[in-house]
Every structure is written in C-alpha cells, then in structure tokens.
Write an enzyme that holds these catalytic residues in place. Structure first.
Site, short mmCIF file in Angstrom:
data_model
loop_
_atom_site.label_atom_id
_atom_site.label_comp_id
_atom_site.label_asym_id
_atom_site.label_seq_id
_atom_site.Cartn_x
_atom_site.Cartn_y
_atom_site.Cartn_z
N LYS A 1 66.41 66.43 50.20
CA LYS A 1 66.63 65.05 50.69
C LYS A 1 66.78 64.10 49.50
CE LYS A 1 67.15 61.72 53.49
NZ LYS A 1 66.21 60.79 54.03
N GLU B 1 64.07 50.68 46.78
CA GLU B 1 63.24 51.86 46.47
C GLU B 1 63.86 52.60 45.27
OE1 GLU B 1 61.17 53.24 50.60
OE2 GLU B 1 63.30 53.66 50.46
#
Ligand SMILES: NC(=O)c1ccc[n+]([C@@H]2O[C@H](COP(=O)([O-])OP(=O)(O)OC[C@H]3O[C@@H](n4cnc5c(N)ncnc54)[C@H](OP(=O)(O)O)[C@@H]3O)[C@@H](O)[C@H]2O)c1
Length: 291
Positions: free
Chosen positions: A176, A257
């Site tokens: 991911k 992020e």
C-alpha cells in the site's frame, strides 16, 4: 450489543460509520470535532444513511467501548488520543485505519500495543461535506491474520466491506505504501492521476516506488521488482481526474501526510543505509510548497 467508537468521521471514518450502523448487533458512537446531524454515503451499491450518536468532546458522557476505530489523518493522532481515556476499558481494542507502515509505533505512546489492530485501508472515498461521502468503488480492509484481526473482521461481516486476513501483513503494509508514495507527484504539481501518462513523470514515479520497494524489503516485506510497473499502471488506469488524498489536502490548504507516505521511506532507508534521493527531494519540495 457490541459498542464501537469511531474517532474521525471523515471520508474513511464516515464510510465505516454508515456501514457499521446498518448492523443491528452493533452500537456506533461517533467521536468528532463538531456535530454531524446525519451521514449519507453514496456507495457503488446505492445510497445508505445513518444518524448515530455524535460526541464532540472527550470526557463527560463518554463510556468504555469494545472497539475504538481511529480514522483521523496521521498528523491528528495526538489530539485523537485524548478520547482514549474515557473510551477504554480492560478489554477495549484499538483499530487504526490509516495510511503508512507505522500504525503501532504511532499509537504506542497512547495505547497498549498488544491490543492495537493495524488496518490497511483500500477504500476510495471522498468527503464532499461533513457527513456527505462518495465511495467510488468496492473497498477492502486488510488486517493481520491473528485473533484480534479476526474479531475486527467479524464486525464487518454484514457491511459490504471485505476484510482480508493477511498472513504476511508486513508485505500488505508496504504494498500500500508503494502506491501511496507515488501520489506525491500529483500533490506537488497539482494535477490528478492523468499526469502519470507523461513519460518524464512516469520516471519519477518509478524512482519513488523503486526506493520504497528497496526499503520495504529491508523491513521484511516480500516485494518484487514488478511492483514498480504495477503501481504506475494503477495510476494510469485510474480515472484521469482522480485526486489522491495528499493532493486533496494540499488543494484544501490542510496539512499533508508527507512524512507518513514519503518521509517514512527516507527515515527507514537511512536506518538501513539505503539511499532514497527521489523521496528525499519530493519531501523537501512538498514541505516547502506547504509553508
Ligand atoms: N479517503 C480515502 O480514500 C483514503 C483511502 C485510503 C486510506 N486513507 C487514509 O485513511 C486515513 C483517514 O483519511 P480520510 O481521508 O478519511 O481523512 P479525512 O476525510 O480528512 O477525515 C479525518 C477526520 O478526522 C477528524 N478528526 C481530526 N482530529 C480529530 C479529533 N481530535 N477528534 C475527532 N475527530 C478528529 C476530522 O475532523 P473534521 O471533520 O473536523 O475535519 C475528519 O472528520 C488517513 O490516514 C488516510 O491517508 C484514506
């Protein structure tokens, strides 16, 4: 009835809230920063709504629950953790539905690590307004194949979200991350996924992912070189106007992020003596752009 608290009712939290609220055996309480009267989810299988209890401040009427699900952005974790004291009893488990590879490390200062379930989230959702959510395609959550992962997965039995129990969870995390680290290019140039059709941009994506694969392997993930082209293909095949969440945060003027998605590759690369110049450059550029 099992009581579940969801901290962070945004794109992911809101989707999970609506879907869990459809299950009679589950009681869902929402921990939010402001009141949300109703949740409406437009999902591939149709529209669903929910009007769960919403709390807007830790303490007071907050009681312990069986499960806490955190779905804030990673940079909001210290504030989200303020909810834990009143939600946590001796059996309470914490599921972390966030990006990155450091779910346990991020929450270790706030919660017993033995009761934390890290979750890889592959659920493409946009929040159009508070409580108004659009899920683009079917979603998958991935948890470690262990008893707590199994308990978490059972919560979703009747929700339409598939939960995969991964024997090799470390590889699932890094797979991911390999996708996420590439999204930094769009956030930097403020162009959606179609920008990866440019050969020069494709080469930068390859560089980002190659470094991620090298560091992931050093961290124990079983990633082969085919991941690099697979990630590029995924971006090229996605809707040309699709905006990843780093890009969406930058457009909205929210924090990004960056450390969770790219900085971590630089930090862990340096721990293993692996050079990560492409990620290092993109982190510096994004941080400078955000100031
Ligand atoms: N969206 C996606 O498609 C997607 C896909 C895969 C993974 N992820 C990952 O999933 C995580 C969540 O992302 P997201 O897209 O759902 O983020 P989001 O839409 O920005 O939602 C975050 C939510 O957390 C809330 N929040 C922040 N601090 C809080 C606090 N102290 N107490 C209670 N609520 C708080 C925010 O409140 P406000 O409403 O006040 O802003 C917001 O509702 C991230 O790590 C992201 O990278 C997202």
């Amino acid at each position: 009835m099992k009581r579940i608290a969801v901290i962070g009712p945004g794109a992911i939290g809101g989707t999970v809230i609506v879907r869990l609220a459809q299950v009679k055996e589950l009681g869902v309480v929402v921990c939010a920063r402001s009141a949300i009267p109703q949740f409406i989810l437009d999902a591939p299988e149709g529209r669903m709504t929910a009007t769960p209890e919403v709390l807007t401040a830790p303490g007071g009427e907050v009681r312990p629950v069986q499960w806490i699900l955190v779905a804030t952005k990673t940079y909001d974790v210290p504030a989200a953790a303020a909810w834990f004291a009143s939600l946590t009893g001796p059996e309470t488990r914490l599921a972390v539905l966030q990006n990155g590879v450091e779910h346990l490390e991020r929450f270790a200062p706030y919660f017993p690590v033995s009761r934390i379930v890290p979750v890889v989230v592959d659920l493409p959702v946009e929040r159009e307004a508070p409580g108004i959510l659009r899920q683009r395609r079917a979603g998958i959550l991935t948890v470690p194949a262990n008893p707590d992962g199994e308990e978490f997965a059972r919560l979703f039995d009747d929700t339409g979200i598939e939960v995969v129990r991964a024997a090799d969870f470390q590889t699932a995390l890094w797979r991911k991350l390999a996708v996420n680290c590439a999204g930094a290019v769009s956030a930097l140039v403020l162009k959606p996924a179609a920008v990866t059709h440019r050969p020069d941009i494709a080469d930068i994506v390859r560089g980002l992912v190659r470094e991620c694969v090298a560091v992931g392997r050093a961290e124990g993930a079983a990633l082969d070189d085919s991941v690099v082209e697979a990630v590029l293909e995924r971006y090229r095949k996605s809707a040309p106007d699709s905006v990843n969440s780093l890009h969406a945060d930058r457009i909205a003027g929210r924090p990004m992020e960056i450390d969770t998605r790219n900085g971590v590759i630089v930090r862990l690369g340096s721990k293993h003596g692996i050079s990560t110049p492409v990620n290092q450059m993109i982190v510096a550029l994004l941080e400078a752009a955000a100031k």
